[in-house]
Write a protein that holds these residues in place. Structure first.
Motif, short mmCIF file in Angstrom:
data_model
loop_
_atom_site.label_atom_id
_atom_site.label_comp_id
_atom_site.label_asym_id
_atom_site.label_seq_id
_atom_site.Cartn_x
_atom_site.Cartn_y
_atom_site.Cartn_z
N ALA A 1 0.81 -1.22 0.00
CA ALA A 1 0.00 0.00 0.00
C ALA A 1 0.84 1.27 0.00
N PRO A 2 1.97 1.35 0.75
CA PRO A 2 2.79 2.56 0.67
C PRO A 2 3.31 2.83 -0.74
N GLY A 3 3.63 1.77 -1.49
CA GLY A 3 4.08 1.97 -2.86
C GLY A 3 3.00 2.57 -3.74
N ALA A 4 1.76 2.08 -3.56
CA ALA A 4 0.65 2.64 -4.32
C ALA A 4 0.37 4.09 -3.91
N LEU A 5 0.51 4.38 -2.62
CA LEU A 5 0.28 5.76 -2.17
C LEU A 5 1.38 6.69 -2.66
N GLU A 6 2.61 6.21 -2.73
CA GLU A 6 3.69 7.06 -3.25
C GLU A 6 3.41 7.47 -4.69
N ARG A 38 -3.08 -0.96 -2.46
CA ARG A 38 -2.21 -1.87 -3.23
C ARG A 38 -2.99 -2.66 -4.27
N ASN A 39 -4.33 -2.63 -4.18
CA ASN A 39 -5.13 -3.35 -5.16
C ASN A 39 -5.59 -2.47 -6.31
N ASP A 40 -5.24 -1.20 -6.28
CA ASP A 40 -5.66 -0.30 -7.37
C ASP A 40 -5.12 -0.77 -8.72
N VAL A 41 -3.94 -1.34 -8.71
CA VAL A 41 -3.31 -1.75 -9.97
C VAL A 41 -4.15 -2.78 -10.70
N PHE A 42 -4.94 -3.58 -9.98
CA PHE A 42 -5.74 -4.60 -10.63
C PHE A 42 -6.80 -3.98 -11.56
N GLN A 43 -7.35 -2.86 -11.14
CA GLN A 43 -8.40 -2.24 -11.94
C GLN A 43 -7.83 -1.47 -13.14
N ARG A 44 -6.55 -1.16 -13.08
CA ARG A 44 -5.94 -0.42 -14.19
C ARG A 44 -5.23 -1.32 -15.19
N ALA A 45 -5.03 -2.57 -14.87
CA ALA A 45 -4.24 -3.47 -15.72
C ALA A 45 -4.97 -3.78 -17.02
N THR A 46 -4.18 -3.98 -18.05
CA THR A 46 -4.71 -4.33 -19.37
C THR A 46 -4.21 -5.72 -19.76
N SER A 47 -4.78 -6.24 -20.83
CA SER A 47 -4.34 -7.55 -21.33
C SER A 47 -2.87 -7.51 -21.73
N ALA A 48 -2.44 -6.38 -22.28
CA ALA A 48 -1.03 -6.24 -22.66
C ALA A 48 -0.12 -6.32 -21.44
N ASP A 49 -0.56 -5.73 -20.32
CA ASP A 49 0.23 -5.80 -19.09
C ASP A 49 0.37 -7.25 -18.62
#
Length: 731
Positions: A374-379, A514-525
């Protein structure tokens, strides 16, 4: 005719014998015979061997009338053996799970060579396990089988019989046998390796070599250590009888000198009055077998000179001088550390008198191998939504390269580190901040925690000594009093945190950043991550991420991952990620289908790359549920875990998917397709509704807008049924 004859000589090891024999009989590869040779042991070893023989027909108990020594006991086992391959195992050591299956597979791959050399790990009486330092010599790269001339470095490994599988026909044709006396492995191993027409290696720990606190034969002070000279007489006599092996004399001579030095230098081997005689005898053997041709490394030349000249007093004087120098260096080092510590304390006091910088933020995370959690996502959210704030990340020396460009790196304990803690307005962490931190007026501390709690945390551990360990309640309360905000993923977390971490902070129930990245990920990622991990195209990827066991002194992998893959078929791949407190990888020898990802800096990327998650009681299940992909719980020790650590709800009654209570049941769940069936989907949906209501990809943004920008109207949460589905790896 069995595939393997496992020969175990037994003498005065009654405390360890059960574990040794069970490690053989419980192997997933059952085609074996176990020949246990009771070498006239005066304790209960003979009775234990008979008990195992009565229980399992694969066990053959042999009792010698009197103690004849390790070599003779092994020879007796060889004479009784009927297997294709001979495997020697000392009775206080043990085979690792799946070892025989891995050995059998490697033998088949390499065309049944004369000798297969595999790896081992030392298991100390303290519980520490250390892999063989020369493991790199067992690489499976290159052609196999081969001859010793192709890989002469094998002669530089520990000369023992119990890390090799030898073809019985080869041993009988050459008439190999163990001699009597100490160091009996030496005149066996050298001739076997030099004579073998075909050799192969297996880069896998197959033996746990027990390091006993007391009682090891070679760790006993005795004149019998002089036997080492007679054993090398046998080695060179064998070479003399086989002129085609003369090329090995220079290297054998070098290895003999090294071995004699080890015996002489160890204080737990030679009686003090015998040391001079030993060195004189070593000098005689040096001159007798000296063979030019192998260059002596610079660091070893002094030792070789001492052996060549028999300078016992000189050697003793040099050792005393070296010990004095080491003590002096340690004292100087302690003094320098004390002076540096005092200087840093003074520096920190000075910095605390200077103004707090409103445009600075410091981030840190415990239990991650990079700029994550979570600190990484907040940074990242700070840099996006509050670009006027300059960010810095606390990272150890080994993790400096994992910090993203544009973020300042802070190494703990440096002057820059203490300056940042003293003068930055925002301090963000997922565990406890530095206990020496003095929170100043105007500083804001954001505690993100490390996921949704299943296991007991905080003050609940006061009644769980196995899990609480050395937790200091006063230190915990002091840290809580520094918090201004606590980020919570859901109502369950909010209620738990406010009870087990009581304080005057404000809870921000905004979701898990830390779970925000899941909603932004694409098939290419997803495709890119799988390619970086080396996942074959079209594979079904299982992420296996178990948690730490507080009730175990040493951690181990609860699953035989190689066996699981053999049962499931070639289309499956396992990403094995160990808990940061595990102390090493989950598997000793990763393969193309078992990929060790313990050191991967982003667990979120591993989640995106996988098709399913297998875990036990780790909080990763709450994060993974956001992907709406199958989750399987492996709860083989629920009662023990519940008793030692305790949980906030019964995971078996409210799981995120199928629950397996053993390895075979786990395999069956995947083999039958139950892991992704309709019932598993229903369980996952209920689990997501309870624990993932706010994880819509904007949790970090909400925290920044509230804490930094002072906004009270944060972005509304997108309901579960209106969120964009996370792209599946196999879509």
């Amino acid at each position: 005719m069995p595939r393997f004859s496992v020969i175990v000589p037994v003498y005065q090891v009654q405390a360890y014998l059960h574990e040794c024999l069970e490690s053989v009989l419980s192997q997933s590869y059952p085609d074996l015979e176990l020949i246990a040779v009771d070498d006239g042991s005066p304790d209960a070893c003979g009775a234990i061997v008979d008990e195992f023989a009565a229980r399992d027909p694969r066990v053959h108990a042999v009792h010698l009338a009197e103690n004849q020594g390790l070599g003779a006991a092994r020879n007796t086992g060889i004479a009784r053996a009927t297997g294709d391959y001979l495997i020697f195992l000392d009775s206080d050591d043990s085979l690792t799970p799946g070892a025989l299956h891995a050995i059998a597979d490697r033998l088949k791959e390499t065309g049944d060579p004369d000798v297969l050399v595999y790896d081992y790990a030392r298991t100390h009486w303290t519980g520490e396990t250390v892999r063989n330092q020369a493991a790199a010599r067992l690489t499976e790269k290159g052609p196999a089988p081969f001859r010793l001339t192709d890989r002469p470095g094998l002669l530089r490994m520990l000369m023992v019989a119990w890390n090799k599988a030898c073809r019985r026909g080869f041993v009988e044709e050459r008439g190999f046998a163990f001699p009597s006396g100490y160091y009996e492995d030496t005149p066996w191993t050298y001739p076997v390796l030099m004579t073998a027409e075909s050799i192969a290696t297996l880069d896998r720990v197959c033996v746990h070599y027990r390091q006993r606190r007391r009682g090891g034969i070679l760790g006993t002070v005795s004149p019998r250590h002089f036997d080492v000279f007679e054993q090398y007489d046998r080695v060179f006599a064998y070479v003399d009888r086989h002129p085609e092996l003369a090329r090995w004399r220079p290297l054998l001579f070098r290895r003999m000198v090294d071995h004699l030095l080890v015996v002489f230098a160890r204080r737990d081997r030679l009686p003090r009055r015998s040391r001079t005689a030993f060195l004189r005898t070593a000098r005689t053997y040096y001159r007798r077998y000296r063979t030019p041709g192998v260059p002596v490394p610079v660091r070893a030349r002094l030792h070789c000179t001492l052996i060549r000249l028999g300078l016992h007093r000189t050697y003793r004087a040099l050792r005393r001088t070296a010990a004095l120098l080491r003590r002096t260096a340690k004292a100087a080092d302690r003094l320098l550390k004390s002076l540096r510590s005092a200087a840093l304390r003074l520096h920190y006091r000075v910095q605390r008198r200077l103004p707090v910088r409103a445009d600075r933020a410091v981030f840190g995370a415990h239990g991650v191998r990079g700029q994550g959690c979570a600190p990484g996502a907040l940074e990242q959210a700070f840099r996006t939504h509050a670009p006027h704030i300059r960010t810095a990340w606390i990272a150890d020396a080994g993790q400096q390269d994992t910090v993203r460009p544009g973020t300042r790196r802070l190494r703990p304990g440096t002057a820059a580190y203490w300056t940042a803690l003293a003068r930055s307005k925002y301090l963000v962490h997922n565990a406890g901040l530095d206990r020496r931190l003095v929170k100043r007026r105007g500083q804001v501390v954001v505690q993100t925690q490390r996921g949704t709690p299943l296991k007991h945390m905080g003050l609940d551990l006061c009644e769980r000594p196995a899990a609480g360990g050395d937790m200091d309640v006063d230190d915990v309360l002091d840290d809580i009093d520094k918090w201004d905000y606590v980020v919570s993923a859901n109502r369950h977390s909010t209620l738990a945190w406010e009870r087990v971490y009581p304080g005057e902070y404000t809870t921000l129930e905004y979701g898990s950043p830390r779970n925000d990245v899941f909603q932004r990920a694409t098939s290419a990622d997803v495709t890119r991550i799988r390619e970086q991990l080396g996942v074959p195209e079209g594979s079904v990827v299982i992420l296996y991420a178990p948690t730490h066991r507080d009730y175990r002194r040493t951690q181990r992998c609860a699953l035989d991952l190689h066996r699981v893959l053999r049962r499931l078929g070639p289309c499956y791949v396992i990403l094995a990620r160990a808990h940061h407190r595990h102390g090493g990888p989950l598997v000793d020898a990763p393969s193309g289908r078992v990929i060790d990802v313990s050191d991967h800096p982003s667990v979120e990327s591993l989640c995106l790359a996988s098709d399913a998650l297998v875990t036990d009681y780790s909080s990763i299940m709450f994060d993974y549920a956001n992907l709406d992909r199958p989750i399987v719980i492996h709860a083989d020790d629920w009662e023990a875990y519940e008793a030692a650590r305790g949980t906030y709800f019964d995971l078996r009654s409210f799981p995120p998917g199928a629950v397996a209570r053993g390895e075979d049941e786990l395999i069956d769940i995947f083999a039958t397709g139950h892991w992704r069936g309709s019932r598993s989907a229903q369980l996952r949906a209920a689990f997501r509704e309870r624990f993932c209501p706010h994880d819509d990809g904007r949790a970090a943004e909400r925290v920044v807008r509230r804490v930094v920008l002072g906004e009270t109207g944060t972005p509304p949460v997108v309901p579960l049924d209106r969120r964009h589905p996370v792209p599946s790896p196999t879509a």
